[in-house]
Design an enzyme around this catalytic site. Sequence first.
Site, PDB file in Angstrom:
ATOM      1  N   GLU A 167       0.707  -1.206   0.005  1.00  0.00           N
ATOM      2  CA  GLU A 167       0.006  -0.193  -0.230  1.00  0.00           C
ATOM      3  C   GLU A 167       0.879   1.235  -0.070  1.00  0.00           C
ATOM      4  O   GLU A 167       0.568   2.350  -0.969  1.00  0.00           O
ATOM      5  CB  GLU A 167      -0.915   0.064   1.213  1.00  0.00           C
ATOM      6  CG  GLU A 167      -2.020   1.263   1.359  1.00  0.00           C
ATOM      7  CD  GLU A 167      -1.610   2.340   1.989  1.00  0.00           C
ATOM      8  OE1 GLU A 167      -2.132   3.386   2.155  1.00  0.00           O
ATOM      9  OE2 GLU A 167      -0.463   2.336   2.475  1.00  0.00           O
ATOM     10  N   HIS A 282       5.195   7.490   9.329  1.00  0.00           N
ATOM     11  CA  HIS A 282       6.218   7.336   8.372  1.00  0.00           C
ATOM     12  C   HIS A 282       7.561   7.495   8.887  1.00  0.00           C
ATOM     13  O   HIS A 282       8.567   7.669   8.203  1.00  0.00           O
ATOM     14  CB  HIS A 282       6.111   7.856   7.045  1.00  0.00           C
ATOM     15  CG  HIS A 282       4.956   7.286   6.219  1.00  0.00           C
ATOM     16  ND1 HIS A 282       4.873   7.686   5.012  1.00  0.00           N
ATOM     17  CD2 HIS A 282       3.945   6.436   6.452  1.00  0.00           C
ATOM     18  CE1 HIS A 282       3.828   6.957   4.486  1.00  0.00           C
ATOM     19  NE2 HIS A 282       3.298   6.443   5.232  1.00  0.00           N
TER      20      HIS A 282
END
Length: 433
Positions: A167, A282
């Site tokens: 993804e 992230h």
Amino acid sequence: MKLSARLAALAGSSALVIGALAGAVPATAAPAGATAAPDISVANVKQHLTDLSTIAANNGGNRAHGRPGYKASIDFVKAKLDAVGFTTSVQQFTYNGTTGYNLIADWPGGDPNQVIMSGSHLDSVTSGPGMNDNGSGSAAILEAALTVARSGYQPSKHLRFGWWGAEELGLVGSKHYVNNLPTAERAKVKGYLNFDMIGSPNPGYFVYDDDPTIEQTFKGFFSGIGVPTEIETEGDGRSDHASFKNVGIPVGGLFTGASRVKSSAQVSKWGGTATAFDRCYHSSCDTLSNINDTALDRNSDAIAHAIWTLSGTSTPPTGKVFENTADVTIPDNGAAVTSSVTVSGVTGNAPATLAVGVDIIHPWRGDLVVDLIAPDGSVYNLHNRTGSSADNIQQTFTVNASSEVANGVWKLRAQDTASADAGYINGFKLTFP
């Protein structure tokens, strides 16, 4: 969640807002004709997160596409689902010269022409273990699926779950799945629910503004527990729901925020601080300490509420039930034991969909071999040492026993094949339509 453009690293020394372990979220009333969802154990969801964190730690610190931690994550989730009776399949694809994987799990039963699907991406970025993004969504739908099995839920619609690969590289896994679904199969998917980042440390409560029925189902849940929501905009089109939406499948989902800064109005509404919803988005600090337990608990229960509500009225087996509730001790690493029921008054052969209800209490289900024995001595294996350290076998199996005469003595046979644990058969029943 996929990074739509390379974002600058977030700076600042804002303290993480880590919620105290929340108690069970009060159940909301089920719509007329629907079965209320059971409470989802946040402790169980957090245990799945811990297991995913360990997998990352043992495999270079991440669970990214093409890295060993991702395949180990797929194997971990698949083993959990196989152990409780899901039909699972691993779908392979290639991206950037490496093999990727999707995991699809179907709960037996329900109308195959009306599928309610829940999904999340299982991969992380390479810079960290990805506990909020997206261990949180993956762990929550895993526990929802296990709760389906544990409760013996039999919805009128068919339940399917998906864990997507790559993804973070552009919705690659979910696009591959959707693109390889024949048009007729796409039409059977009546709703896809997406869960990406549902435990942000400084959380908001965002609901996708897509299919109105799905949207109102989520909003109704949060309204019922007194939590205000907002329409989700930060991740619109940036997670796997977009793959489904782009081919006309109704979608919805939940989100607790990523790199955007929580406004002062949102702080007043939800608490927290006027900093990023997830300052570790992230980043290497997206670890177990980057999860807000209250948000994880509320969203996990919202997931179950939507699954139970949208999949239709529970339809318990009808027909003749033959049951034995007497306890039968299963000796540790010993001989097989049986529990018996005598079936009478049934015409002809047993059905191709004989429902076999098994309730075995045992602390290590991976030790057990469990069989159904027909009156003529034919053996149908139900469970063969799967599930490793998971406890108990409490589910309904479906057996094609159409070659067997229905009337007679049927037996559930259980044997513990390894040392150190003992248990007992708590109950056994057969349901004939």
